[in-house]
Write a protein that holds these residues in place. Structure first.
Motif, PDB file in Angstrom:
ATOM      1  N   LEU A  31      11.946  -9.964  -1.104  1.00 14.40           N
ATOM      2  CA  LEU A  31      11.054 -11.015  -1.599  1.00 14.40           C
ATOM      3  C   LEU A  31      11.537 -12.402  -1.204  1.00 14.40           C
ATOM      4  N   LYS A  32      12.851 -12.605  -1.183  1.00 15.40           N
ATOM      5  CA  LYS A  32      13.379 -13.917  -0.763  1.00 15.40           C
ATOM      6  C   LYS A  32      13.134 -14.148   0.728  1.00 15.40           C
ATOM      7  N   GLU A  33      13.288 -13.089   1.521  1.00 21.44           N
ATOM      8  CA  GLU A  33      13.077 -13.210   2.963  1.00 21.44           C
ATOM      9  C   GLU A  33      11.599 -13.276   3.328  1.00 21.44           C
ATOM     10  N   HIS A  34      10.764 -12.585   2.543  1.00 24.97           N
ATOM     11  CA  HIS A  34       9.328 -12.500   2.834  1.00 24.97           C
ATOM     12  C   HIS A  34       8.541 -12.743   1.538  1.00 24.97           C
ATOM     13  N   PRO A  35       8.429 -13.979   1.088  1.00 25.64           N
ATOM     14  CA  PRO A  35       7.770 -14.239  -0.203  1.00 25.64           C
ATOM     15  C   PRO A  35       6.286 -13.892  -0.230  1.00 25.64           C
ATOM     16  N   ASP A  36       5.699 -13.604   0.920  1.00 20.50           N
ATOM     17  CA  ASP A  36       4.285 -13.238   0.946  1.00 20.50           C
ATOM     18  C   ASP A  36       4.075 -11.728   0.793  1.00 20.50           C
ATOM     19  N   LEU A  37       5.142 -10.950   0.614  1.00 18.10           N
ATOM     20  CA  LEU A  37       5.005  -9.502   0.449  1.00 18.10           C
ATOM     21  C   LEU A  37       4.227  -9.171  -0.810  1.00 18.10           C
ATOM     22  N   SER A  38       3.407  -8.147  -0.708  1.00 23.12           N
ATOM     23  CA  SER A  38       2.691  -7.646  -1.882  1.00 23.12           C
ATOM     24  C   SER A  38       3.493  -6.491  -2.478  1.00 23.12           C
ATOM     25  N   SER A  39       3.159  -6.128  -3.696  1.00 24.74           N
ATOM     26  CA  SER A  39       3.842  -4.979  -4.311  1.00 24.74           C
ATOM     27  C   SER A  39       3.512  -3.698  -3.546  1.00 24.74           C
ATOM     28  N   ALA A  40       2.330  -3.623  -2.938  1.00 30.84           N
ATOM     29  CA  ALA A  40       1.970  -2.449  -2.131  1.00 30.84           C
ATOM     30  C   ALA A  40       2.885  -2.334  -0.906  1.00 30.84           C
ATOM     31  N   GLN A  41       3.229  -3.471  -0.302  1.00 33.97           N
ATOM     32  CA  GLN A  41       4.141  -3.443   0.836  1.00 33.97           C
ATOM     33  C   GLN A  41       5.549  -3.056   0.386  1.00 33.97           C
ATOM     34  N   ILE A  42       5.964  -3.566  -0.772  1.00 32.93           N
ATOM     35  CA  ILE A  42       7.265  -3.180  -1.329  1.00 32.93           C
ATOM     36  C   ILE A  42       7.277  -1.668  -1.569  1.00 32.93           C
ATOM     37  N   GLU A  43       6.175  -1.136  -2.101  1.00 32.37           N
ATOM     38  CA  GLU A  43       6.075   0.306  -2.339  1.00 32.37           C
ATOM     39  C   GLU A  43       6.223   1.081  -1.027  1.00 32.37           C
ATOM     40  N   ASP A  44       5.525   0.639   0.018  1.00 32.36           N
ATOM     41  CA  ASP A  44       5.633   1.315   1.320  1.00 32.36           C
ATOM     42  C   ASP A  44       7.068   1.300   1.827  1.00 32.36           C
ATOM     43  N   TRP A  45       7.713   0.132   1.760  1.00 31.94           N
ATOM     44  CA  TRP A  45       9.081   0.004   2.267  1.00 31.94           C
ATOM     45  C   TRP A  45      10.040   0.886   1.480  1.00 31.94           C
ATOM     46  N   LEU A  46       9.883   0.922   0.157  1.00 31.51           N
ATOM     47  CA  LEU A  46      10.748   1.765  -0.661  1.00 31.51           C
ATOM     48  C   LEU A  46      10.553   3.240  -0.315  1.00 31.51           C
ATOM     49  N   LYS A  47       9.313   3.669  -0.209  1.00 31.28           N
ATOM     50  CA  LYS A  47       9.036   5.087   0.045  1.00 31.28           C
ATOM     51  C   LYS A  47       9.414   5.500   1.470  1.00 31.28           C
ATOM     52  N   GLU A  48       9.395   4.551   2.414  1.00 29.47           N
ATOM     53  CA  GLU A  48       9.852   4.858   3.769  1.00 29.47           C
ATOM     54  C   GLU A  48      11.361   5.077   3.782  1.00 29.47           C
ATOM     55  N   ARG A  49      12.084   4.266   3.013  1.00 29.09           N
ATOM     56  CA  ARG A  49      13.541   4.350   3.008  1.00 29.09           C
ATOM     57  C   ARG A  49      14.078   5.394   2.024  1.00 29.09           C
ATOM     58  N   PHE A  50      13.309   5.669   0.982  1.00 32.27           N
ATOM     59  CA  PHE A  50      13.732   6.604  -0.059  1.00 32.27           C
ATOM     60  C   PHE A  50      12.585   7.584  -0.348  1.00 32.27           C
ATOM     61  N   PRO A  51      12.366   8.550   0.540  1.00 34.58           N
ATOM     62  CA  PRO A  51      11.217   9.460   0.406  1.00 34.58           C
ATOM     63  C   PRO A  51      11.200  10.252  -0.904  1.00 34.58           C
ATOM     64  N   SER A  52      12.338  10.445  -1.517  1.00 35.76           N
ATOM     65  CA  SER A  52      12.367  11.230  -2.756  1.00 35.76           C
ATOM     66  C   SER A  52      12.035  10.380  -3.992  1.00 35.76           C
ATOM     67  N   LEU A  53      11.885   9.071  -3.815  1.00 32.81           N
ATOM     68  CA  LEU A  53      11.569   8.183  -4.937  1.00 32.81           C
ATOM     69  C   LEU A  53      10.165   8.482  -5.451  1.00 32.81           C
ATOM     70  N   GLU A  54      10.077   8.798  -6.728  1.00 31.36           N
ATOM     71  CA  GLU A  54       8.784   9.067  -7.353  1.00 31.36           C
ATOM     72  C   GLU A  54       8.520   7.992  -8.391  1.00 31.36           C
ATOM     73  N   VAL A  55       7.631   7.083  -8.035  1.00 29.76           N
ATOM     74  CA  VAL A  55       7.297   5.972  -8.929  1.00 29.76           C
ATOM     75  C   VAL A  55       5.860   5.569  -8.657  1.00 29.76           C
ATOM     76  N   GLY A  56       5.160   5.182  -9.697  1.00 30.00           N
ATOM     77  CA  GLY A  56       3.760   4.808  -9.553  1.00 30.00           C
ATOM     78  C   GLY A  56       3.584   3.382  -9.060  1.00 30.00           C
ATOM     79  N   ALA A  57       2.430   3.133  -8.481  1.00 27.57           N
ATOM     80  CA  ALA A  57       2.123   1.796  -7.960  1.00 27.57           C
ATOM     81  C   ALA A  57       2.132   0.750  -9.069  1.00 27.57           C
ATOM     82  N   SER A  58       1.639   1.104 -10.255  1.00 29.59           N
ATOM     83  CA  SER A  58       1.605   0.120 -11.342  1.00 29.59           C
ATOM     84  C   SER A  58       3.017  -0.230 -11.818  1.00 29.59           C
ATOM     85  N   THR A  59       3.932   0.719 -11.755  1.00 31.21           N
ATOM     86  CA  THR A  59       5.329   0.443 -12.110  1.00 31.21           C
ATOM     87  C   THR A  59       5.926  -0.546 -11.118  1.00 31.21           C
TER      88      THR A  59
END
Length: 130
Positions: A31-59
């Motif tokens: 977020l500091k490097e890319h303040p225009d990121l959306s939570s959906a983009q954060i979700e994509d990045w997390l799931k790409e790096r941590f495929p076993s992470l199970e968390v909902g979009a609203s969380t």
């Protein structure tokens, strides 16, 4: 609940471990490097790096919102600049669409596949009319 029980419950909510806390530093850095990121983009990045992470979009939305508040990282919005393009003769203009899909590799593991499609414009038949 008594008043004291409710007070203790509210305090416990603020100090309990959250599912995304192990990823907090990484999310703050993004977020500091890319303040225009959306939570959906954060979700994509997390799931790409941590495929076993199970968390909902609203969380993730809620967590990212809290991180923005705590670290004073406002959401920067950069509007896209669009303008009309002069119609060109057939074969001198193309429409480009990007996409992604999740597929399986040879080990039956999920992988994200990216693709691009090209469509020459203008089309001789209006493909949107049907």
């Amino acid at each position: 609940m008594t008043f004291d029980e409710a007070t203790n419950w509210m305090i416990a909510l603020g100090i309990r471990q959250k599912k995304l806390d192990p990823y907090r530093d990484r999310i703050v850095t993004w977020l500091k490097e890319h303040p225009d990121l959306s939570s959906a983009q954060i979700e994509d990045w997390l799931k790409e790096r941590f495929p076993s992470l199970e968390v909902g979009a609203s969380t993730i939305r809620s967590y990212v919102s809290d991180i923005r508040d705590i670290y004073h990282i406002p959401k920067m919005i950069h509007p896209r600049m669009h303008e009309a393009v002069e119609e060109l003769p057939m074969g001198q203009q193309v429409q480009v669409d990007w996409g992604e899909i999740t597929g399986k590799n040879t080990e039956n593991k999920d992988i994200k596949l990216y693709f691009i499609t090209f469509c020459p414009l203008p089309l001789s038949v209006n493909m949107w009319s049907n």
